[in-house]
Design a protein around this motif. Structure first.
Motif, PDB file in Angstrom:
ATOM      1  N   GLY A  19       0.829  -1.197   0.000  1.00  0.00           N
ATOM      2  CA  GLY A  19       0.000   0.000   0.000  1.00  0.00           C
ATOM      3  C   GLY A  19       0.864   1.248   0.000  1.00  0.00           C
ATOM      4  O   GLY A  19       1.871   1.309   0.712  1.00  0.00           O
ATOM      5  N   GLY A  21       0.492   5.388   0.548  1.00  0.00           N
ATOM      6  CA  GLY A  21      -0.401   6.435   1.015  1.00  0.00           C
ATOM      7  C   GLY A  21       0.284   7.784   1.010  1.00  0.00           C
ATOM      8  O   GLY A  21       1.294   7.976   1.680  1.00  0.00           O
ATOM      9  N   TYR A  28      -4.572   5.368   6.114  1.00  0.00           N
ATOM     10  CA  TYR A  28      -5.242   4.142   5.687  1.00  0.00           C
ATOM     11  C   TYR A  28      -4.241   3.028   5.414  1.00  0.00           C
ATOM     12  O   TYR A  28      -4.536   1.854   5.675  1.00  0.00           O
ATOM     13  CB  TYR A  28      -6.140   4.420   4.479  1.00  0.00           C
ATOM     14  CG  TYR A  28      -7.239   5.366   4.888  1.00  0.00           C
ATOM     15  CD1 TYR A  28      -8.322   4.901   5.618  1.00  0.00           C
ATOM     16  CD2 TYR A  28      -7.154   6.728   4.621  1.00  0.00           C
ATOM     17  CE1 TYR A  28      -9.318   5.770   6.052  1.00  0.00           C
ATOM     18  CE2 TYR A  28      -8.128   7.597   5.050  1.00  0.00           C
ATOM     19  CZ  TYR A  28      -9.206   7.117   5.767  1.00  0.00           C
ATOM     20  OH  TYR A  28     -10.173   7.980   6.210  1.00  0.00           O
ATOM     21  N   VAL A  29      -3.074   3.370   4.915  1.00  0.00           N
ATOM     22  CA  VAL A  29      -2.029   2.360   4.761  1.00  0.00           C
ATOM     23  C   VAL A  29      -1.667   1.815   6.138  1.00  0.00           C
ATOM     24  O   VAL A  29      -1.538   0.599   6.316  1.00  0.00           O
ATOM     25  CB  VAL A  29      -0.801   2.922   4.021  1.00  0.00           C
ATOM     26  CG1 VAL A  29       0.373   1.951   4.093  1.00  0.00           C
ATOM     27  CG2 VAL A  29      -1.149   3.232   2.579  1.00  0.00           C
ATOM     28  N   CYS A  30      -1.533   2.680   7.127  1.00  0.00           N
ATOM     29  CA  CYS A  30      -1.224   2.214   8.481  1.00  0.00           C
ATOM     30  C   CYS A  30      -2.354   1.355   9.035  1.00  0.00           C
ATOM     31  O   CYS A  30      -2.110   0.281   9.590  1.00  0.00           O
ATOM     32  CB  CYS A  30      -0.946   3.387   9.409  1.00  0.00           C
ATOM     33  SG  CYS A  30       0.614   4.204   9.058  1.00  0.00           S
ATOM     34  N   SER A  33      -2.299  -1.926   7.398  1.00  0.00           N
ATOM     35  CA  SER A  33      -1.067  -2.676   7.638  1.00  0.00           C
ATOM     36  C   SER A  33      -1.174  -3.461   8.943  1.00  0.00           C
ATOM     37  O   SER A  33      -0.338  -4.292   9.235  1.00  0.00           O
ATOM     38  CB  SER A  33       0.136  -1.736   7.705  1.00  0.00           C
ATOM     39  OG  SER A  33       0.391  -1.193   6.439  1.00  0.00           O
ATOM     40  N   LEU A  38      -2.457  -5.439   4.676  1.00  0.00           N
ATOM     41  CA  LEU A  38      -1.424  -5.045   3.721  1.00  0.00           C
ATOM     42  C   LEU A  38      -0.116  -5.623   4.259  1.00  0.00           C
ATOM     43  O   LEU A  38       0.109  -5.635   5.465  1.00  0.00           O
ATOM     44  CB  LEU A  38      -1.301  -3.527   3.597  1.00  0.00           C
ATOM     45  CG  LEU A  38      -2.458  -2.794   2.952  1.00  0.00           C
ATOM     46  CD1 LEU A  38      -2.223  -1.275   3.019  1.00  0.00           C
ATOM     47  CD2 LEU A  38      -2.646  -3.225   1.506  1.00  0.00           C
ATOM     48  N   GLY A  41       4.189  -1.275   3.455  1.00  0.00           N
ATOM     49  CA  GLY A  41       3.634   0.058   3.244  1.00  0.00           C
ATOM     50  C   GLY A  41       4.662   1.122   2.948  1.00  0.00           C
ATOM     51  O   GLY A  41       5.838   1.016   3.333  1.00  0.00           O
ATOM     52  N   LEU A  43       4.652   5.541   2.876  1.00  0.00           N
ATOM     53  CA  LEU A  43       3.951   6.790   3.160  1.00  0.00           C
ATOM     54  C   LEU A  43       4.789   7.951   2.655  1.00  0.00           C
ATOM     55  O   LEU A  43       5.999   7.968   2.840  1.00  0.00           O
ATOM     56  CB  LEU A  43       3.734   6.978   4.665  1.00  0.00           C
ATOM     57  CG  LEU A  43       3.214   5.803   5.477  1.00  0.00           C
ATOM     58  CD1 LEU A  43       3.124   6.196   6.948  1.00  0.00           C
ATOM     59  CD2 LEU A  43       1.881   5.319   4.953  1.00  0.00           C
ATOM     60  N   LEU A  61       7.542  -0.777   6.792  1.00  0.00           N
ATOM     61  CA  LEU A  61       6.992   0.533   6.445  1.00  0.00           C
ATOM     62  C   LEU A  61       8.122   1.517   6.175  1.00  0.00           C
ATOM     63  O   LEU A  61       9.086   1.580   6.937  1.00  0.00           O
ATOM     64  CB  LEU A  61       6.122   1.067   7.584  1.00  0.00           C
ATOM     65  CG  LEU A  61       5.457   2.410   7.333  1.00  0.00           C
ATOM     66  CD1 LEU A  61       4.298   2.255   6.340  1.00  0.00           C
ATOM     67  CD2 LEU A  61       4.955   3.017   8.632  1.00  0.00           C
TER      68      LEU A  61
END
Length: 133
Positions: A19, A21, A28-30, A33, A38, A41, A43, A61
């Motif tokens: 993902g 973001g 939303y990725v967090c 995740s 997911l 990730g 960000l 991440l």
């Protein structure tokens, strides 16, 4: 996002899902995740991600951060480092100097420094995904 993730896993047979973001999408990725919805990730200049959301990640991440950011401030960036350390997952933060919030999606491409920061943030995502996918 949840129906899309479910479709990709169940109908398409995706074994791993990444993902990305940008800004508000980072939260939303967090959130997704958590519990391996997911798997990995990315960000860019995250906005309004709570400590609980960040601390709940269950996969790798990476974050592309802007030096000049009134939302993901230097203090919040440092707090995020502590939270990610406690989360126990692989993590990485790149700080792009001289750029402001939004640099990875909207920037003045005629400015060489801004352009390279945007391009490096994109390469960061691809590299992270290639490594963990």
């Amino acid at each position: 996002m949840e129906p899309t993730i479910k479709y990709a896993r169940q109908e398409l047979g995706a074994e791993k899902i990444a993902g990305a973001g940008y800004c508000f999408g980072a939260k939303y990725v967090c959130r997704f995740s958590k519990d391996k919805k997911l798997d990995v990730g990315y960000l860019a200049h995250p906005s309004f991600v709570s400590h609980e959301e960040l601390g709940g990640i269950t996969g790798p991440l990476t974050i592309a951060a802007a030096e000049i950011d009134q939302i993901f401030t230097a203090q919040l960036r440092h707090e995020s480092e502590d939270i990610l350390n406690k989360a126990g997952q692989p993590w990485h933060i790149s700080l792009h100097g001289g750029v402001s919030h939004g640099f990875a999606v909207r920037t003045d491409l005629s400015n060489k420094a801004f352009k390279v920061a945007k391009e490096q943030a994109f390469v960061q995502a691809l590299s992270w995904f290639n490594h963990y996918m």
